[in-house]
Each structure stands twice: as C-alpha cells, then as structure tokens.
Design a protein around this motif. Structure first.
Motif, short mmCIF file in Angstrom:
data_model
loop_
_atom_site.label_atom_id
_atom_site.label_comp_id
_atom_site.label_asym_id
_atom_site.label_seq_id
_atom_site.Cartn_x
_atom_site.Cartn_y
_atom_site.Cartn_z
N VAL A 98 0.85 -1.20 0.00
CA VAL A 98 0.00 0.00 0.00
C VAL A 98 0.88 1.25 0.00
O VAL A 98 0.61 2.21 -0.73
CB VAL A 98 -0.96 0.00 1.21
N VAL A 99 1.93 1.24 0.80
CA VAL A 99 2.87 2.36 0.82
C VAL A 99 3.48 2.55 -0.57
O VAL A 99 3.57 3.68 -1.08
CB VAL A 99 3.97 2.12 1.87
N GLU A 100 3.90 1.46 -1.21
CA GLU A 100 4.47 1.55 -2.56
C GLU A 100 3.47 2.14 -3.55
O GLU A 100 3.83 2.97 -4.40
CB GLU A 100 4.91 0.16 -3.02
N ALA A 101 2.21 1.73 -3.44
CA ALA A 101 1.17 2.24 -4.34
C ALA A 101 0.94 3.73 -4.14
O ALA A 101 0.73 4.48 -5.11
CB ALA A 101 -0.13 1.46 -4.12
N LEU A 102 0.99 4.17 -2.89
CA LEU A 102 0.80 5.59 -2.60
C LEU A 102 1.93 6.42 -3.21
O LEU A 102 1.69 7.47 -3.82
CB LEU A 102 0.75 5.82 -1.08
N LEU A 103 3.15 5.95 -3.05
CA LEU A 103 4.29 6.68 -3.62
C LEU A 103 4.21 6.72 -5.15
O LEU A 103 4.50 7.74 -5.77
CB LEU A 103 5.60 6.03 -3.16
N ALA A 104 3.78 5.62 -5.75
CA ALA A 104 3.65 5.57 -7.21
C ALA A 104 2.54 6.50 -7.70
O ALA A 104 2.59 6.99 -8.84
CB ALA A 104 3.37 4.14 -7.65
N ALA A 105 1.56 6.76 -6.83
CA ALA A 105 0.44 7.62 -7.21
C ALA A 105 0.72 9.10 -6.98
O ALA A 105 -0.14 9.94 -7.23
CB ALA A 105 -0.82 7.21 -6.44
N GLY A 106 1.92 9.43 -6.48
CA GLY A 106 2.28 10.83 -6.33
C GLY A 106 2.49 11.31 -4.92
O GLY A 106 2.82 12.49 -4.70
N ALA A 107 2.32 10.43 -3.93
CA ALA A 107 2.60 10.85 -2.55
C ALA A 107 4.08 11.19 -2.39
O ALA A 107 4.94 10.49 -2.91
CB ALA A 107 2.22 9.73 -1.58
N VAL A 108 4.36 12.28 -1.68
CA VAL A 108 5.76 12.64 -1.43
C VAL A 108 6.33 11.85 -0.26
O VAL A 108 7.54 11.67 -0.15
CB VAL A 108 5.92 14.15 -1.19
N GLU A 109 5.44 11.38 0.61
CA GLU A 109 5.82 10.50 1.70
C GLU A 109 4.67 9.55 1.97
O GLU A 109 3.50 9.91 1.82
CB GLU A 109 6.11 11.27 2.99
N ALA A 110 4.99 8.34 2.40
CA ALA A 110 3.99 7.38 2.84
C ALA A 110 4.66 6.41 3.80
O ALA A 110 5.77 5.94 3.53
CB ALA A 110 3.38 6.64 1.65
N TYR A 111 4.01 6.12 4.92
CA TYR A 111 4.64 5.28 5.93
C TYR A 111 3.59 4.74 6.89
O TYR A 111 2.54 5.35 7.12
CB TYR A 111 5.69 6.06 6.72
N ALA A 112 3.87 3.56 7.41
CA ALA A 112 3.02 2.99 8.44
C ALA A 112 3.24 3.76 9.74
O ALA A 112 4.35 4.24 10.02
CB ALA A 112 3.35 1.52 8.64
N VAL A 113 2.18 3.91 10.53
CA VAL A 113 2.27 4.58 11.82
C VAL A 113 1.59 3.72 12.88
O VAL A 113 0.76 2.87 12.56
CB VAL A 113 1.62 5.98 11.81
N THR A 114 1.97 3.94 14.10
CA THR A 114 1.30 3.29 15.23
C THR A 114 0.65 4.35 16.10
O THR A 114 0.90 5.55 15.95
CB THR A 114 2.31 2.47 16.08
N VAL A 115 -0.21 3.92 17.00
CA VAL A 115 -0.90 4.83 17.90
C VAL A 115 0.06 5.26 19.00
O VAL A 115 0.76 4.45 19.60
CB VAL A 115 -2.15 4.16 18.51
N ASP A 116 0.12 6.57 19.26
CA ASP A 116 1.06 7.15 20.22
C ASP A 116 0.35 7.46 21.54
O ASP A 116 -0.85 7.82 21.55
CB ASP A 116 1.64 8.44 19.64
#
Length: 358
Positions: free
Chosen positions: A334-352
C-alpha cells in the motif's frame, strides 16, 4: 543546567472531519510522528527558540506579556493564556525544536509544537492547577482557537494531549473517552499539496451553521445530534440548494462516526468494517464538501487498489494527507502504491500515547 525534553505527537482524524466545530463527535488518534522540544536553562532572561527543521531562530523575553497578538503566533498566545493560570516564567531557556511531522500536511504539526511548548512551560514554571493530559489539551485549545478567534475545534489538541485513540464529544460540557491504544495497519500518505486551513474551515463552518440556522427557523426544536440520515428528505425542502450539501454532510458524517464508535467499542476490531466506514466518510468529504484535490483522489484510489480496506482525506482539506486502513502486515504494498500515485511520503504509523515529558 536544568534540561527538559517535551515530546508531542501528530494526530490523524479517523472519523469526524469538519464535525468538531459543529459540536459533533470525533474519533482521532495520536500517531508515531512527533515534535521534540529540548530546553536547557540559561541565564539570559529569554527563550531562545531554534526551530531546526525550518531554519528559524526566535528570541522571546520571558517577561513579555503580548498585549497584541500576531496571527497564528501560538508561542505568544500560550504564554498569555498560561499566565492567567499561574505559569510565570522567571528564568530563560535555550530551546531546540525538531520533528518528523510533515508541515502543512493535515497531521497537526502546529498543534503538536504548541502542546510540546505548553507542556514544557508548565513543567518549568508550574501552574495553579493539576497538570494532566486534559489540562494540557485545554490550554492548547484556548491558546490556538479561542485566543486567536480561529474557526477550528478541539480535536487536534485533545487527540495529541490525551493520546491513544480518543472519542471526543465536542458539545458543552465537553468530554472525551479513550477507546483504544492500538490500531494495526494504519498508514499516512502525504500528498505534498499544501492544505488550506483557516479560510476553508471558516467557509465550511459558516455554511453548515447557516444551514442549521435555516432549518431551525422552521423547526425550532431541531437537534443536530438527534437527526438521522433518514430525516434528510424531511429537511431538504427548507434549504436553498447551495446549503443542502453542507447540511447533508453534517448528518452523514455524524452517522458514520457513530457507526465507527460501535466498532471501536467491540473487544476485537473488524478492520474491514472500519475501513468501509472510512470510505463512506471520505465520499462525503469529496462529493459534498469538495475538499479533495486530484493527487489526494489518486492516492486514495491507489491505496484501495493495492488492497487497503479504507482511506480518507485528513483534516481541513484542499491538500494535505490521507489516512489508510490496511491489513496489518500488508502495509508495504500500500505504501508503494501511494508513492507511485504521487505521494511525497507514505509510511506505516502506530498509535502514540500522547504529549509527555521525557
């Protein structure tokens, strides 16, 4: 010399965008990207603020009372608010500010900075009340929204200050409930398109309140909190066409937030159901409030095609970021797909766990 390290996370809105300023509930969570404020006591009688990431240096006299505020000067407004609560600076600090929350992306970098600053101030100088996450959050809301007369709500400050996954009832009297501390499969995608905040929120809020006021002229006992999707047809004919989308958005977004709360209260989360509700919520933001931009739409479509359960724009809109609900362990494609679609950053996050002193 005394050192204080204050940390405050970013946040993402899971459900309830453009709802808190209407007194409607919000579900949001703090995420594992943060602002770090490191303060070392000095003998100069000033705050020397070194904002490393944006290459800015600011010096504030600790005795300055700020009778006049510059727009969006939250360093100043919070000092003014905290003085009313017995927080009186009496010694200076050299302060270094760093972070990894994307700026102007809809994940509340400015509110995170504000809460890190407030937590530092009350830790350094004390206050007349018990220092709790709720107090820090309330001071943030007063400093950013009330003191500056801005149109936003309470979501940012309470989701960052309280941390975890929080359901916020923004009515008066205000209340909040922590409804979880883990949510696997969460992804943030940053569009790189600067979001709009003050103007866009002001317009949407104004139109929504105008629509509600118009309905109340014909139905004096109308209660937004008690209105269901099935009631929309009853009220549409009493509104001019241009106000119908804003009214419909308020009712539908409230409905999806209520449905999501039911899911979050279950002992085992059904991420597919939560994702499906997220998609419905986004459709309202896109089609009725029209706050998306082409790159955001492309990113969301790409995430869903890559197997994500749900995705939506976050925050005020006009750009910014998206939140994605994916199957835990399947974040990478999903992160790879977001970057390919034009996202400048994409990353998994956890609850803080929220704003804190380290």
């Amino acid at each position: 010399m005394k050192e204080i390290i204050s940390l405050a996370p970013g946040r993402t809105c899971l459900f309830g965008d453009h709802q808190d300023y209407l007194g409607l509930p919000v579900i949001a969570c703090a995420i594992s990207r943060s602002i770090k404020l490191t303060a070392v006591q000095n003998n100069s009688g000033v705050f020397k603020l070194n904002m490393v990431d944006i290459d800015q240096l600011r010096i504030i006299d600790i005795n300055q009372t700020f009778s006049q505020l510059e727009p969006r000067d939250y360093f100043a407004s919070s000092l003014r608010v905290l003085r009313r609560h017995g927080c009186i600076p009496n010694v200076g600090y050299d302060i270094t500010i760093t972070g990894n929350i994307p700026i102007n992306s809809g994940t509340s970098s400015s509110s995170a900075l504000l809460l890190a600053w407030i937590n530092f101030l009350v830790t350094a100088y004390g206050v007349n009340e018990e220092i709790t996450p709720e107090f820090i959050s309330r001071m943030g809301y007063l400093s950013e929204v009330v003191e500056h007369g801005e149109p936003g709500g309470m979501m940012d400050h309470y989701s960052i200050g309280v941390g975890n996954i929080v359901h916020i009832d923004t009515r008066d009297p205000f209340s909040f409930t922590v409804i979880g501390n883990e949510l696997g499969g969460l992804i943030t995608g940053v569009s790189g398109v600067p979001k709009e905040t003050i103007g866009l929120i002001g317009d949407l809020k104004g139109n929504a309140l105008l629509a509600i006021g118009t309905i109340k002229q014909s139905f004096p006992d109308f209660d937004l909190h008690q209105t269901e999707i099935e009631d929309l047809d009853k009220y549409r004919n009493y509104l001019p066409d241009r106000l119908i989308p804003f009214f419909e958005a308020a009712i539908k977004n409230h409905h999806y937030t209520k449905m999501a709360l039911i899911e979050f209260q279950k002992p085992v989360l059904d991420l597919k159901k939560i994702g499906a509700l997220m998609n419905k919520h986004h459709a309202v933001l896109r089609d009725l409030l029209k706050i998306t931009v082409p790159r955001i739409d492309a990113m969301i479509n790409a995430a869903l095609k890559a197997g994500a359960y749900g995705a939506k724009i976050v925050g005020s809109g006009g750009g910014g970021s998206i939140v994605v609900m994916a199957e835990p362990g399947n974040e990478a494609p999903v992160v790879e797909a977001l970057l390919a679609a034009g996202a400048v950053e994409a990353y998994a996050v956890t609850v803080d766990p929220g704003s804190r002193i380290e």
